[in-house]
Design a protein around this motif. Sequence first.
Motif, PDB file in Angstrom:
ATOM      1  N   LEU A 140      22.838   2.528   4.135  1.00 26.82           N
ATOM      2  CA  LEU A 140      23.681   1.770   3.381  1.00 26.82           C
ATOM      3  C   LEU A 140      23.211   0.485   3.095  1.00 26.82           C
ATOM      4  O   LEU A 140      22.101  -0.055   3.752  1.00 26.82           O
ATOM      5  CB  LEU A 140      24.766   1.425   4.372  1.00 26.82           C
ATOM      6  CG  LEU A 140      25.972   0.612   3.828  1.00 26.82           C
ATOM      7  CD1 LEU A 140      26.852   1.263   2.932  1.00 26.82           C
ATOM      8  CD2 LEU A 140      26.837  -0.099   4.870  1.00 26.82           C
ATOM      9  N   ASP A 141      23.135  -0.016   1.645  1.00 31.04           N
ATOM     10  CA  ASP A 141      22.738  -1.496   1.247  1.00 31.04           C
ATOM     11  C   ASP A 141      23.934  -2.361   1.677  1.00 31.04           C
ATOM     12  O   ASP A 141      25.025  -2.098   1.535  1.00 31.04           O
ATOM     13  CB  ASP A 141      22.608  -1.619  -0.202  1.00 31.04           C
ATOM     14  CG  ASP A 141      21.704  -2.768  -0.652  1.00 31.04           C
ATOM     15  OD1 ASP A 141      21.450  -3.512   0.390  1.00 31.04           O
ATOM     16  OD2 ASP A 141      21.381  -2.656  -1.772  1.00 31.04           O
ATOM     17  N   LEU A 142      23.352  -3.548   2.314  1.00 24.72           N
ATOM     18  CA  LEU A 142      24.446  -4.510   2.604  1.00 24.72           C
ATOM     19  C   LEU A 142      24.097  -5.855   2.131  1.00 24.72           C
ATOM     20  O   LEU A 142      22.967  -6.365   2.369  1.00 24.72           O
ATOM     21  CB  LEU A 142      24.277  -4.680   4.344  1.00 24.72           C
ATOM     22  CG  LEU A 142      25.253  -5.675   5.094  1.00 24.72           C
ATOM     23  CD1 LEU A 142      26.597  -5.498   4.764  1.00 24.72           C
ATOM     24  CD2 LEU A 142      25.104  -5.689   6.536  1.00 24.72           C
ATOM     25  N   SER A 143      24.861  -6.608   1.513  1.00 27.67           N
ATOM     26  CA  SER A 143      24.767  -8.134   1.090  1.00 27.67           C
ATOM     27  C   SER A 143      25.825  -8.543   1.222  1.00 27.67           C
ATOM     28  O   SER A 143      27.081  -8.292   1.518  1.00 27.67           O
ATOM     29  CB  SER A 143      24.441  -7.852  -0.364  1.00 27.67           C
ATOM     30  OG  SER A 143      25.311  -7.595  -1.002  1.00 27.67           O
ATOM     31  N   ALA A 144      25.994 -10.135   1.232  1.00 26.82           N
ATOM     32  CA  ALA A 144      26.902 -11.047   1.375  1.00 26.82           C
ATOM     33  C   ALA A 144      26.410 -12.237   0.515  1.00 26.82           C
ATOM     34  O   ALA A 144      25.308 -12.582   0.345  1.00 26.82           O
ATOM     35  CB  ALA A 144      27.147 -11.259   2.975  1.00 26.82           C
ATOM     36  N   ARG A 145      27.494 -13.065   0.497  1.00 23.92           N
ATOM     37  CA  ARG A 145      27.397 -14.362  -0.288  1.00 23.92           C
ATOM     38  C   ARG A 145      26.436 -15.035   0.393  1.00 23.92           C
ATOM     39  O   ARG A 145      25.595 -15.922  -0.043  1.00 23.92           O
ATOM     40  CB  ARG A 145      28.800 -14.965  -0.634  1.00 23.92           C
ATOM     41  CG  ARG A 145      28.456 -16.174  -1.337  1.00 23.92           C
ATOM     42  CD  ARG A 145      30.107 -16.711  -1.861  1.00 23.92           C
ATOM     43  NE  ARG A 145      30.416 -16.115  -3.014  1.00 23.92           N
ATOM     44  CZ  ARG A 145      31.478 -16.372  -3.724  1.00 23.92           C
ATOM     45  NH1 ARG A 145      32.214 -17.452  -3.378  1.00 23.92           N
ATOM     46  NH2 ARG A 145      31.823 -15.797  -4.723  1.00 23.92           N
TER      47      ARG A 145
END
Length: 201
Positions: free
Chosen positions: A35-40
Motif C-alpha cells: 500500500l502507498d500511504l500519504s497524508a497532508r
Amino acid sequence: MIKRNLLVMGLAVLLSACGFQLRGTGTYELAFKELDLSARNSYGETVTMMRQLLESSGVNIHTGAPYKLVLADEQESQRILSYAGAGRTGEYQVTTVLNYDIRGEHDLPLLSDKLEVQKVFIHDGNNLVGSDQEATDARKEIRRELVQRMMLRLQQLSPAQLDQLQQTAEAKAKAEAAALEAAQKAEAETPRQSPIEIPQQ
C-alpha cells in the motif's frame, strides 16, 4: 499460587482463542499486502501510527503500490459541555474528523469517506497542569481510535470489491475523457463568426 497461575493462563488462552485482543494491540488481516500511504501532514502522529500498524500487519508501505490510502484532511473541534461552580469550565468535548481517499491504479479515486471520533475530558481551573495532561491523553486516545477504525475499514475491503471499484473508476474516467473529447471536437467544428465591422460615421 500454581493453581491461580494456571487459571490466569487458561483464561488468557481462552480469550485469545475467541479472538479477543487488548485494545490498541494485535494485527489485522487485509486484502492487500502492499500500500502507498500519504497524508497532508506527512509527519503527523496519525499517519505515523497508521504506518506502524499497517507494517505490523504485514503490509509493505511503498510508493508505486497498486492501492494508495490518502489521509486527506484531519480537523479538530472543541466545545464546552458543562460548567463547574464559579463559572469554571467543567467538561470539554473534543471531536476529530478524518477525511480519507483510497486510490487505485493510475491514481484513480476508488472511494472517499470520513471517520469521526469524540472524547470528553474534565478541565479543572485549579489544576491546569493536570487538565492539560488530560486533554493531551484525550487527543492521543482519539488518534488511536481513528487508526483502529481506519484499519477496520480497510479490513472490510475484499479483493473482489477492490477490483470492482477499480473497474468502475476506469469506466468513469473513460466516459469523462470521451465527453471532453467530444466537446472539444464540437467546439473545433463550430464555425467562428468574424468580428462585425462597424462603419465609420
